[in-house]
Scaffold this motif. Structure first.
Motif, mmCIF file in Angstrom:
data_model
loop_
_atom_site.group_PDB
_atom_site.id
_atom_site.type_symbol
_atom_site.label_atom_id
_atom_site.label_comp_id
_atom_site.label_asym_id
_atom_site.label_seq_id
_atom_site.Cartn_x
_atom_site.Cartn_y
_atom_site.Cartn_z
ATOM 1 N N LEU A 34 0.779 -0.990 0.061
ATOM 2 C CA LEU A 34 0.248 -0.068 0.148
ATOM 3 C C LEU A 34 1.107 1.264 0.380
ATOM 4 O O LEU A 34 1.993 1.233 0.652
ATOM 5 N N HIS A 52 -4.057 3.623 -2.514
ATOM 6 C CA HIS A 52 -4.593 3.423 -1.701
ATOM 7 C C HIS A 52 -5.298 3.832 -0.560
ATOM 8 O O HIS A 52 -4.965 4.096 0.339
ATOM 9 N N ARG A 54 -6.644 2.794 2.337
ATOM 10 C CA ARG A 54 -5.626 1.924 2.964
ATOM 11 C C ARG A 54 -5.147 2.965 4.051
ATOM 12 O O ARG A 54 -4.507 2.336 4.962
ATOM 13 N N VAL A 57 -5.653 6.073 5.607
ATOM 14 C CA VAL A 57 -6.302 5.596 6.726
ATOM 15 C C VAL A 57 -4.973 5.759 7.401
ATOM 16 O O VAL A 57 -5.090 6.329 8.625
ATOM 17 N N LEU A 58 -3.970 5.113 7.369
ATOM 18 C CA LEU A 58 -2.895 4.566 7.750
ATOM 19 C C LEU A 58 -1.532 6.157 8.747
ATOM 20 O O LEU A 58 -1.109 5.922 9.028
ATOM 21 N N HIS A 100 -4.554 -3.783 11.584
ATOM 22 C CA HIS A 100 -5.249 -3.608 10.478
ATOM 23 C C HIS A 100 -4.344 -4.532 9.192
ATOM 24 O O HIS A 100 -3.976 -3.763 8.350
ATOM 25 N N TYR A 123 3.285 0.337 3.041
ATOM 26 C CA TYR A 123 2.651 -0.427 4.231
ATOM 27 C C TYR A 123 2.067 -1.910 3.270
ATOM 28 O O TYR A 123 1.460 -1.952 2.697
#
Length: 241
Positions: A34, A52, A54, A57-58, A100, A123
């Motif tokens: 990611l 991405h 996600r 979000v991270l 996650h 990630y």
């Protein structure tokens, strides 16, 4: 230690190109991580582009925690990698990506001309970290993002200078009219008349051309006439008649 540069929000061309660059970089990486980019701000970091959702979000979790690999890479000015994160690993305090499904991280500093812009973030759910080719791809992508930033800033400065020049050309006749009026009223030189206008603008916290327009209006009874400057239509630049 590299100097940090707080990248202002709103450089639209840069952030659109940045998103495209991040998507291309993600497709080129063999580990399929990611991928995202966080940029330095006066208050920490912000997620500026991502391939991405996600990853965004991270990034937000790092920003909220005020800790994470991005912060470490920015502080040290060099890449930070962590692999095989255990479930109880809390090295970054409240930033815990393991729940996650993220077990490996990499933050590659983004730099340009000795300034640190932020980080390119990877990630992954893999426990073994990232392949050597992925690290190389991250370095290449980070370098290209630095070039994108320089181009965007250069274009923004060009537009700013053009706008300032356009304003100067539009307001100069009004200022010249006011200088003539002040010269006649005060029996002074043009330089002295301009200094009078400048001092009034500073005292009243107004631009000089606004002060000049008020003087012209008070004498003529109407607003000053300003020249109009129109940008050439697309496609006409560089062509002679």
């Amino acid at each position: 230690m590299l100097n940090r540069t707080a990248v202002p929000a709103g450089i639209d061309e840069f952030e659109r190109a940045l998103t495209r660059s991040v998507v291309v970089a993600a497709r080129a990486m063999p580990d399929s991580p990611l991928v995202s980019v966080t940029l330095c701000t006066e208050r920490g970091i912000r997620s500026a582009a991502w391939a991405h959702a996600r990853a965004r979000v991270l990034d937000g979790m790092q920003s909220a925690a005020g800790r994470g690999p991005s912060f470490d890479a920015i502080e040290a000015g060099r890449p930070v990698t962590a692999a095989g994160l255990a479930a109880g690993d809390a090295r970054w305090g409240s930033f815990c990506p393991q729940p996650h499904g993220i077990l490996s991280l990499h933050a590659e500093p983004l730099t340009t001309q000795g300034r640190l812009l932020g980080t390119l973030n990877l990630y992954s759910a893999g426990t073994a970290g990232f392949a050597a080719r992925t690290h190389v791809a991250a370095q290449v992508s980070a370098a290209s993002i630095g070039v994108l930033f320089d181009v965007a800033i250069g274009a923004a400065r060009t537009r700013e200078v053009a706008a300032q020049l356009k304003e100067a050309l539009g307001t100069r006749p009004v200022i010249d009219q006011a200088i003539g009026i002040v010269m006649a009223q005060r029996r002074c030189t043009a330089h002295q008349a301009f200094e009078i206008l400048r001092n009034v603008s500073q005292d009243r916290n107004l631009k000089v051309h606004h002060v000049a327009a008020t003087i012209v209006r008070s004498v003529s009874g109407g607003p000053p006439q300003r020249p109009r400057f129109e940008d050439p239509p697309p496609g006409d630049q560089g062509h002679s008649t």
